[in-house]
Design a protein around this motif. Structure first.
Motif, PDB file in Angstrom:
ATOM      1  N   ASN A  35      29.130  21.614   8.932  1.00  0.00           N
ATOM      2  CA  ASN A  35      29.153  20.864  10.387  1.00  0.00           C
ATOM      3  C   ASN A  35      28.677  19.407  10.244  1.00  0.00           C
ATOM      4  O   ASN A  35      28.695  18.651  11.060  1.00  0.00           O
ATOM      5  N   ASN A  36      28.342  18.993   9.066  1.00  0.00           N
ATOM      6  CA  ASN A  36      27.673  17.573   8.681  1.00  0.00           C
ATOM      7  C   ASN A  36      28.578  16.758   8.063  1.00  0.00           C
ATOM      8  O   ASN A  36      29.487  17.007   7.562  1.00  0.00           O
ATOM      9  N   VAL A  37      28.259  15.352   8.152  1.00  0.00           N
ATOM     10  CA  VAL A  37      28.764  14.553   7.255  1.00  0.00           C
ATOM     11  C   VAL A  37      27.823  13.938   6.150  1.00  0.00           C
ATOM     12  O   VAL A  37      26.754  13.580   6.529  1.00  0.00           O
ATOM     13  N   ALA A  38      28.238  14.254   5.033  1.00  0.00           N
ATOM     14  CA  ALA A  38      27.495  13.612   3.731  1.00  0.00           C
ATOM     15  C   ALA A  38      27.545  12.029   3.675  1.00  0.00           C
ATOM     16  O   ALA A  38      28.735  11.882   3.360  1.00  0.00           O
ATOM     17  N   LEU A  39      26.672  11.366   3.179  1.00  0.00           N
ATOM     18  CA  LEU A  39      26.738  10.183   2.789  1.00  0.00           C
ATOM     19  C   LEU A  39      26.296  10.190   1.190  1.00  0.00           C
ATOM     20  O   LEU A  39      25.354  10.524   0.903  1.00  0.00           O
ATOM     21  N   TRP A  40      27.177   9.517   0.552  1.00  0.00           N
ATOM     22  CA  TRP A  40      26.975   9.208  -0.957  1.00  0.00           C
ATOM     23  C   TRP A  40      27.421   7.874  -1.587  1.00  0.00           C
ATOM     24  O   TRP A  40      28.193   7.485  -0.962  1.00  0.00           O
ATOM     25  N   VAL A  41      26.484   7.303  -2.405  1.00  0.00           N
ATOM     26  CA  VAL A  41      27.097   6.063  -3.070  1.00  0.00           C
ATOM     27  C   VAL A  41      27.418   6.231  -4.467  1.00  0.00           C
ATOM     28  O   VAL A  41      26.606   6.148  -5.381  1.00  0.00           O
ATOM     29  N   PRO A  42      28.699   6.632  -5.063  1.00  0.00           N
ATOM     30  CA  PRO A  42      28.994   6.854  -6.271  1.00  0.00           C
ATOM     31  C   PRO A  42      28.418   5.952  -7.351  1.00  0.00           C
ATOM     32  O   PRO A  42      28.473   6.238  -8.454  1.00  0.00           O
ATOM     33  N   THR A  43      28.357   4.891  -6.858  1.00  0.00           N
ATOM     34  CA  THR A  43      28.257   3.720  -7.752  1.00  0.00           C
ATOM     35  C   THR A  43      26.746   3.341  -8.177  1.00  0.00           C
ATOM     36  O   THR A  43      26.490   2.302  -8.632  1.00  0.00           O
ATOM     37  N   VAL A  55      23.996  14.882  10.967  1.00  0.00           N
ATOM     38  CA  VAL A  55      23.995  16.214  12.055  1.00  0.00           C
ATOM     39  C   VAL A  55      24.423  15.884  13.356  1.00  0.00           C
ATOM     40  O   VAL A  55      24.133  14.705  14.082  1.00  0.00           O
ATOM     41  N   GLY A  56      25.385  16.790  14.086  1.00  0.00           N
ATOM     42  CA  GLY A  56      25.819  16.525  15.116  1.00  0.00           C
ATOM     43  C   GLY A  56      26.818  17.296  15.612  1.00  0.00           C
ATOM     44  O   GLY A  56      27.074  18.017  16.785  1.00  0.00           O
ATOM     45  N   HIS A  57      27.940  17.557  14.735  1.00  0.00           N
ATOM     46  CA  HIS A  57      29.108  18.270  15.210  1.00  0.00           C
ATOM     47  C   HIS A  57      28.616  19.785  15.217  1.00  0.00           C
ATOM     48  O   HIS A  57      27.816  20.309  14.698  1.00  0.00           O
ATOM     49  N   ARG A  58      29.411  20.536  15.980  1.00  0.00           N
ATOM     50  CA  ARG A  58      29.112  21.940  16.287  1.00  0.00           C
ATOM     51  C   ARG A  58      29.994  22.923  15.345  1.00  0.00           C
ATOM     52  O   ARG A  58      30.052  24.178  15.434  1.00  0.00           O
ATOM     53  N   ASP A  59      30.984  22.353  14.538  1.00  0.00           N
ATOM     54  CA  ASP A  59      31.718  23.235  13.622  1.00  0.00           C
ATOM     55  C   ASP A  59      32.226  22.318  12.609  1.00  0.00           C
ATOM     56  O   ASP A  59      31.862  21.248  12.589  1.00  0.00           O
ATOM     57  N   LYS A  60      32.727  22.701  11.804  1.00  0.00           N
ATOM     58  CA  LYS A  60      33.382  22.045  10.538  1.00  0.00           C
ATOM     59  C   LYS A  60      33.819  20.579  10.664  1.00  0.00           C
ATOM     60  O   LYS A  60      34.794  20.398  11.290  1.00  0.00           O
ATOM     61  N   VAL A  61      33.334  19.718   9.834  1.00  0.00           N
ATOM     62  CA  VAL A  61      34.065  18.280   9.653  1.00  0.00           C
ATOM     63  C   VAL A  61      35.194  18.364   9.079  1.00  0.00           C
ATOM     64  O   VAL A  61      35.284  18.918   7.881  1.00  0.00           O
ATOM     65  N   SER A  62      36.357  17.967   9.722  1.00  0.00           N
ATOM     66  CA  SER A  62      37.733  18.055   9.020  1.00  0.00           C
ATOM     67  C   SER A  62      38.537  16.568   8.907  1.00  0.00           C
ATOM     68  O   SER A  62      39.502  16.641   8.032  1.00  0.00           O
ATOM     69  N   ALA A  63      37.827  15.481   9.549  1.00  0.00           N
ATOM     70  CA  ALA A  63      38.386  14.151   9.423  1.00  0.00           C
ATOM     71  C   ALA A  63      37.327  13.307   9.525  1.00  0.00           C
ATOM     72  O   ALA A  63      36.521  13.254   9.990  1.00  0.00           O
ATOM     73  N   VAL A  64      37.455  12.117   8.335  1.00  0.00           N
ATOM     74  CA  VAL A  64      36.358  11.248   8.314  1.00  0.00           C
ATOM     75  C   VAL A  64      37.310  10.004   8.190  1.00  0.00           C
ATOM     76  O   VAL A  64      38.164   9.673   7.356  1.00  0.00           O
ATOM     77  N   ARG A  65      36.706   8.794   8.573  1.00  0.00           N
ATOM     78  CA  ARG A  65      37.374   7.340   8.543  1.00  0.00           C
ATOM     79  C   ARG A  65      36.311   6.348   8.788  1.00  0.00           C
ATOM     80  O   ARG A  65      35.817   6.287   9.951  1.00  0.00           O
ATOM     81  N   THR A  74      31.183  -5.015  13.399  1.00  0.00           N
ATOM     82  CA  THR A  74      30.582  -3.753  13.470  1.00  0.00           C
ATOM     83  C   THR A  74      31.037  -2.536  12.756  1.00  0.00           C
ATOM     84  O   THR A  74      32.259  -2.333  12.870  1.00  0.00           O
ATOM     85  N   LYS A  75      30.473  -2.088  11.648  1.00  0.00           N
ATOM     86  CA  LYS A  75      30.921  -1.082  10.795  1.00  0.00           C
ATOM     87  C   LYS A  75      30.813   0.109  11.936  1.00  0.00           C
ATOM     88  O   LYS A  75      29.820   0.555  12.092  1.00  0.00           O
ATOM     89  N   LEU A  76      31.816   1.071  11.749  1.00  0.00           N
ATOM     90  CA  LEU A  76      31.752   2.290  12.282  1.00  0.00           C
ATOM     91  C   LEU A  76      32.354   3.464  11.622  1.00  0.00           C
ATOM     92  O   LEU A  76      33.020   3.208  10.681  1.00  0.00           O
ATOM     93  N   LEU A  77      31.884   4.524  11.648  1.00  0.00           N
ATOM     94  CA  LEU A  77      32.170   5.656  10.832  1.00  0.00           C
ATOM     95  C   LEU A  77      32.846   6.834  12.049  1.00  0.00           C
ATOM     96  O   LEU A  77      32.206   7.237  13.081  1.00  0.00           O
ATOM     97  N   LEU A  78      34.321   7.284  12.005  1.00  0.00           N
ATOM     98  CA  LEU A  78      34.871   8.023  12.813  1.00  0.00           C
ATOM     99  C   LEU A  78      34.823   9.595  12.251  1.00  0.00           C
ATOM    100  O   LEU A  78      35.180   9.799  10.963  1.00  0.00           O
ATOM    101  N   THR A  79      34.350  10.546  12.692  1.00  0.00           N
ATOM    102  CA  THR A  79      34.528  11.903  12.313  1.00  0.00           C
ATOM    103  C   THR A  79      35.140  12.785  13.335  1.00  0.00           C
ATOM    104  O   THR A  79      34.554  12.865  14.361  1.00  0.00           O
ATOM    105  N   GLY A  80      36.148  13.592  12.847  1.00  0.00           N
ATOM    106  CA  GLY A  80      36.487  14.549  13.793  1.00  0.00           C
ATOM    107  C   GLY A  80      36.437  16.046  13.170  1.00  0.00           C
ATOM    108  O   GLY A  80      35.854  16.276  11.958  1.00  0.00           O
TER     109      GLY A  80
END
Length: 815
Positions: A35-43, A55-65, A74-80
């Protein structure tokens, strides 16, 4: 002042091709993790891994942009999500690596499968399983972001959009013409066009691109860096195993060279490779779309295609169910698109099960912002990283991140706290330890000791090199640490393991679901089993050296870090529900799921010869949910769904004999889910956690225990754990709830007065129920009156239903 920080997060990625994106400016890779969106810096040089979960979605996250608003950058992150909503997260002004949810877009009636945004535009498109694409405008007003719904595009013929691509056709044109490419559960790609300066842009169908023979899973648009100025290239990846490239050209298309009817190269593929020009108009300008190239090479469904963001390189990255990640680029002489690099596994070498290393395909492939690294997500939920080495002209695999992909059901520290074990409904057991390197310290998965065919429910340590686990089967399994893992932990983590010479070399890969056997042990197979085995499958696994200067990569974790199975413990009639080991490692207590008194028993096993000690201990009438031995191993506490707790006392004459001391059939008003002994011996004290939203503290009086204190919480309490340190009669209890909330309580004196010290910030708590809590024990595994070094933070491990394992560092707790 008590403070709590997140030391480590382990979580696996969601298997959805659109559920990840890599930001080109901040270097943050965001991916759906349950249900969450993980943030990671591979470099990141520290190799920390996932640093935050949104944390916020009530079911599995299926789209991230990721996207940037042109008005104020302004930097935005959109999650479906499967919960049918889209969340808009805004980056923090101080640090671009932290995000806060600013608004929620609602309206879809099905799972959000794809989100698209165009550079230089505030228009966003989303596609969902309701057969529609919705167009939104993101406005920045008076310091806040607001989402405005503009239009719904019904898919005709009706299909589910799985992928979208959005692009401004001409940034210099004041009308800002925009192109939207849509594809999904059909074999065509639809091109919609609109001008975006009007308040509600009207998208109309401009072209239908045919040629694919199965669903189209991914679309990617880029400016052609080597062709005519202003041309766009659209890549469409399909389940038909092919990628098609399309050229979008401003103006009339170039004349098509007629094909020779006798051309034997094309054979029967003439209709599929048709080069018909598709014409459309946008804001007064004519555009043409023509077929450019067909990329052949993958052997299974292709899930994603992505263009290299480096403006100097014309490269396309594709990920496929054939376990490969492929880089394509045009030949500099002929212009023909060819595969220049292939990473992953060669199909002929891949195994048939997870235990043999088969990943079940790569679901996502992404480029780093500079185009010098690529990442892929595999079926196991783990991310693999490859970095381009310019000196040797090869792609070298780097450290990725890994984690469970289903509910984590139990966690347990090794007796002296040197490593952590977790077990999950994804049928794996994992081992985590701290890697010390180049001035950094970071936690990583160092071994995957058990890969099973059943969901795993419980685990406990049997010493520094052995553990026991229980699953949705009627028996328990005991595992021994192999020598390569012990050496790896010693080299990278400083964990000294005595008796390495007697350890098994490695575990044989299971064949037909048989037990993990140490190399050299005979595997008993029936004649019928042997008949179906190819000769190479039946051969023992090679002894692989794990002599790394870094934690093992996913390839090694999935194949070469299994622990050999030492013993099976039989006796139960149903799925194992709880296991506990005495502190001296001499006895194992277990319980199984039960709906009657006959099966609601506790079975004891002697670890010297693994025999069951009879008779079984009886007190409960329903499933026992938790078992716990007191610090001196003289008492065994059990709690269950029948709302009662029971305490069994060990015989002084016969240490293997336990008998019922006392029980309370109405310990809580609803089922009891957790139990723990306090780190005090006079008087004996334990705690129970119930679905009745309370933690009760019980103290020994004569031959029974009385409730001396009650901690009331907001929801059902699913897990509790005492810090294994007491000071001047003061001790500390952590409690987890089925909402994910975690709190730490201070308990003082003989009268057990309680005081809530700390409620963990909801933003760093699990988004679903806490399944287990475990404080890290002291170095020698014993209870101390105070820590030797107060500068060392106390570590609290947390297991959650949201697939996450977290380690919190709690400072100034006992000062």
């Amino acid at each position: 002042m008590v403070s709590i920080t997140t030391e480590y997060i382990s979580v696996g990625g969601n298997r959805h091709p659109a559920a990840a994106d890599w930001d080109r400016q901040s270097g943050v890779l965001a991916f759906g993790a349950d249900n969450n969106v993980a943030l990671w810096v591979p470099t990141d040089e520290s190799k920390r891994g996932v640093y935050s979960l949104l944390v916020g979605h009530r079911d599995k996250v299926s789209a991230v942009r990721f996207c940037t608003l042109p008005a104020n950058n302004t930097k935005l992150l959109l999650t479906g999500s499967v919960d049918r909503t889209i969340r808009v997260w805004q980056s923090d002004e101080q640090t671009s690596r932290h995000y806060t949810c600013v608004c929620e877009l609602e309206g879809h009636e099905g799972t959000v499968n794809a989100i698209a945004a165009a550079d230089g535009s505030d228009i966003v498109a989303s596609g969902a399983a309701d057969g529609t694409v919705r167009i939104w405008r993101l406005n920045y007003q008076e310091g806040t972001i607001r989402g405005q719904f503009l239009k719904t595009i019904q898919m005709k013929p009706r299909y589910f959009p799985l992928t979208l691509a959005l692009q401004l056709l001409d940034k210099e044109n004041p009308a800002k013409p925009m192109m939207l490419a849509v594809a999904g559960t059909t074999n065509i790609v639809q091109i919609y066009v609109a001008q975006t300066t009007i308040s509600e842009p009207e998208f109309f169908l401009g072209a239908k691109l045919s040629g694919h023979e199965a669903w189209v899973r991914s679309l990617a648009l880029t400016e052609d860096k080597q062709g005519p100025a202003g041309d766009l290239l659209l890549a469409s990846a399909s389940q038909d195993k092919y990628i098609r490239l399309w050229r979008i050209h401003r103006g009339e298309s170039a004349p098509v060279v007629p094909k020779d009817e006798d051309d034997s190269v094309l054979g029967n593929y003439e209709p599929t490779l048709s080069n018909k020009a598709h014409m459309f108009e946008a804001s007064g300008s004519k555009y043409s779309t023509t077929f450019e190239a067909l990329l052949l090479g993958h052997e299974d469904w292709i899930y994603t295609a992505a263009w290299n963001p480096n403006p100097d390189r014309m490269q396309l990255l594709s990920s496929s169910a054939d376990n490969s990640l492929t880089i394509w680029e045009p030949d500099p002489v002929s212009g023909v698109w060819v595969s220049t690099e292939r990473m992953g596994e060669i199909s002929s070498q891949k195994g048939s099960t997870t235990a043999t290393g088969s990943t079940g395909g790569f679901w996502i492939g992404l480029w780093s912002p500079d185009g010098k690294e690529v990442v892929s997500l595999a079926r196991t939920g783990s991310w693999r990283v490859w970095k381009y080495d310019e000196d040797s002209d090869i792609w070298v695999q780097q450290i990725g991140v890994s984690g469970h992909v289903r509910s984590v059901n139990d966690i347990q520290w090794e007796a002296s706290g040197r490593y952590l074990l977790s077990t999950s409904s994804d049928q794996t057991t994992r081992l985590y330890a701290k890697w010390m390197h180049e001035g950094f310290a970071s936690w990583h998965e160092f071994s995957r000791p058990q890969i099973h065919g059943y969901d795993l429910n419980c685990i406990d340590s049997l010493g520094p090199a052995r553990f026991v686990s229980g699953a949705d089967e009627k028996l328990l399994r005991v595992f021994n640490e192999p020598k390569p893992i012990a050496q790896l932990l010693e080299n990278l983590c400083g964990i000294q393991q005595p008796g390495q010479d007697e350890m098994p070399e490695t575990a044989n890969i299971p064949v037909l679901g048989l037990s993990n056997k140490a190399v050299g042990e005979d595997v008993a197979l029936g004649d019928d089993a042997l008949d179906g085995l190819a000769g190479d499958q039946a051969e023992p696994a090679p002894v692989i050296s794990l002599d790394f200067n870094h934690p093992p990569l996913e390839d090694h974790l999935a194949r070469y870090t299994l622990w050999p199975e030492h013993e099976k413990l039989y006796g139960h009639g149903y799925e194992i529900s709880a296991v506990a080991v005495t502190h001296d490692r001499s006895l194992i207590a277990t319980a199984c799921k039960a709906s009657s008194i006959d099966h609601a028993v506790i079975r004891l096993y002697d670890t010297t010869d693994w025999h069951e000690i009879k008779p079984s201990l009886t007190a409960h009438s329903l499933t026992i949910t938790d078992l716990c031995f007191s610090a001196d191993d003289r008492y065994l506490l059990s709690v269950g769904r029948d709302r009662q707790w029971a305490v069994f006392r060990r015989s002084e004459d016969d240490p293997s004999n336990f008998s019922l001391l006392t029980s309370n059939p109405k310990g809580h008003s609803r089922m009891i889910l957790g139990a723990a002994w306090a780190p005090v011996s006079h008087p004996l004290t334990f705690a129970t956690a119930g679905r009745d939203k309370s933690v009760k503290l019980w103290q020994m009086t004569d031959e029974t225990f009385e409730c001396r204190s009650v901690i009331a919480l907001k929801s059902a309490v699913t897990a509790i754990s005492f810090l294994p340190t007491s000071q001047d009669g003061i001790f500390y209890l952590a409690a987890g709830e089925d909402t994910g909330d975690i709190s730490i309580h201070k308990i003082t004196g003989d009268n057990l007065e309680t005081h809530e010290l700390l409620s963990v910030d909801k933003l760093i708590c699990p988004s679903k129920a806490v399944t287990q809590l475990s404080w890290r024990p002291s170095a020698d595994g014993t209870i101390k009156t105070a820590h030797a070094d107060r500068h060392e933070p106390d570590l609290l491990a947390v297991a959650g239903e949201d697939s996450s394992v977290r380690i919190y560092a709690v400072t100034n707790l006992t000062t």
